[in-house]
Design an enzyme around this catalytic site. Structure first.
Site, PDB file in Angstrom:
ATOM      1  N   TYR A  94       0.825  -1.204   0.000  1.00  0.00           N
ATOM      2  CA  TYR A  94       0.000   0.000   0.000  1.00  0.00           C
ATOM      3  C   TYR A  94       0.858   1.253   0.000  1.00  0.00           C
ATOM      4  CZ  TYR A  94      -4.407  -2.469   0.558  1.00  0.00           C
ATOM      5  OH  TYR A  94      -5.505  -3.256   0.341  1.00  0.00           O
ATOM      6  N   GLU A 136      -8.037  -6.752   5.582  1.00  0.00           N
ATOM      7  CA  GLU A 136      -7.248  -7.871   5.061  1.00  0.00           C
ATOM      8  C   GLU A 136      -6.526  -8.625   6.173  1.00  0.00           C
ATOM      9  OE1 GLU A 136      -4.985  -5.982   1.945  1.00  0.00           O
ATOM     10  OE2 GLU A 136      -6.862  -5.399   0.946  1.00  0.00           O
ATOM     11  N   THR A 278     -18.113 -23.286 -13.339  1.00  0.00           N
ATOM     12  CA  THR A 278     -17.219 -23.941 -12.372  1.00  0.00           C
ATOM     13  C   THR A 278     -17.541 -23.644 -10.913  1.00  0.00           C
ATOM     14  OG1 THR A 278     -15.568 -22.217 -12.859  1.00  0.00           O
ATOM     15  CG2 THR A 278     -15.306 -24.337 -13.953  1.00  0.00           C
TER      16      THR A 278
END
Length: 399
Positions: A94, A136, A278
């Site tokens: 970042y 995250e 899928t």
């Protein structure tokens, strides 16, 4: 951020709307020039086709437009966070991105990039980076809390390579350490990383896991890109042409927000085009394995029987799962088929439009947009229409 800084960022929204792709294109060129090591992290195919530049421009525009209430962007933050963790993006990345983004704003806007405007965007970017890295970090923590969970890249063995159709081949990937395969939610994807000699780069690609969770392996089902010379095709074709049973590949942990909702009271309708089936196959296998009393409608379209992957598997599932009703469309049929032409939900309207159903759509962007609109225009609450577009997001549907 101060009130003045918020106003300055908001004032750039019209510029971003008109010139956002110009800015992001300059940004990526600048970053890869000064930090070429990041070419191993980013999908260079999406750089060549312009999808990544467009996706970033849309994301920057959305952030600027909602700078006073970034919480409304949390679904987008969550989706991007999953993609970032699948690519092993860390806080230090970042800092690099921020440096080049601010420099790009200055270089593209010229005299209009006043010191107060650059300071406002620096504060805005720091706010966004704090939100993203925090989210995250939570995702990474959840990964390692699983049995056999991990972060970063982990070696897996290709134990089986199975041809599903003339275009699609499945790869069964087992942990090289002989341990368990960490659990995942049906519909999620894994990132696979290969070294491409043609580009002299490591390149990651996301592939949907095409089987239900089983604790032993992941299956990906990859379409060959005939005649492709761009990096996306190079990865897929490298898997087809060069990866053999017994070879090793690197994977990151399963990620993704397009997942089967854990609600056994609602019927499910799966709508797919081509290799878009899928993630939906994984969802269907999971439902069939539970033998839940849930009506399932399967709608799939492809060119013809030769390219139709999993057709025998679908027939087997239909034989063992009595609640499965399927509709197959071939637009270039070579034999007698159930439905001829492109997928047309109007032709099977009574089967598709169900009370209180969950809808899952996966395929090319125009395919998704067409069927999303049909469902919405026929009274389906868009809160129950879920879709996944392979690659960087380009669709702006209210989901």
């Amino acid at each position: 951020m101060t009130r003045e800084q918020i106003q300055l960022v908001t004032a750039t929204v019209p510029v971003l709307r008109e010139h956002g792709v110009l800015l992001t294109t300059h940004f990526y060129n600048r970053m890869f020039t000064h930090n070429p090591e990041l070419k191993h992290v980013f999908n260079m195919g999406n750089q060549q086709n312009g999808k990544q530049q467009t996706a970033l421009a849309m994301a920057v525009l959305a952030y600027a437009a909602n700078i006073e209430n970034p919480a409304v962007l949390m679904p987008v933050v969550d989706s991007i966070g999953h993609k970032h963790t699948s690519l092993d993006i860390r806080p230090e990345h970042y800092a690099i991105v921020g440096k080049h983004l601010l420099a790009s704003i200055s270089e593209v806007l010229g005299d209009a990039a006043t010191p107060p405007l650059l300071e406002a965007w620096a504060a805005a970017y720091q706010q966004l980076a704090t939100i993203m890295t925090g989210h995250e970090q939570d995702l990474y923590a959840k990964q390692v809390s699983k049995n056999a969970g991990w972060t970063g890249w982990k070696p897996f063995l290709v134990k089986q390579k199975v041809r599903e159709s003339s275009e699609i081949t499945s790869f069964y990937l087992y942990p090289a350490d002989g341990g368990a395969a960490a659990d995942f939610l049906p519909g999620q994807y894994i990132s696979l990383r290969l070294f491409l000699p043609e580009l002299r780069l490591l390149q990651p690609r996301q592939y949907s896991i095409s089987c239900a969770p089983n604790g032993q392996y992941y299956r990906i089902s990859v379409k060959r890109e005939a005649g492709a010379s761009h990096p996306d095709g190079l990865i897929s074709n490298h898997l087809h042409d060069h990866i053999r049973e017994g070879d090793m590949v690197e994977l990151s942990a399963p990620a993704g927000t397009f997942t089967l909702k854990d609600d056994t009271s609602r019927p499910k309708v799966f709508i797919s085009g081509g290799v878009g089936q899928t993630p939906l196959i994984a969802m269907l296998e999971a439902l069939a394995g539970k033998q839940a009393d849930i009506p399932v409608t399967w709608v799939h379209g492809c060119r013809n029987e030769a390219v139709h992957a999993f057709k025998d598997h679908l027939a087997q599932l239909a034989g063992s799962y009595s609640h499965l009703n399927h509709h197959i469309f071939y637009d270039q049929p070579e034999i007698q088929t159930q439905h001829t032409g492109w997928v047309d939900l109007a032709k099977i309207k009574t089967a598709v439009l169900q009370t209180d159903a969950d809808y899952y759509i996966c395929g090319p962007a125009p395919f998704i947009a067409t069927h999303y609109r049909f469902l919405a225009e026929n009274g389906v609450d868009t809160a129950f229409i879920h879709f996944e577009e392979f690659g960087p997001a380009s669709l702006q549907l209210n989901n």
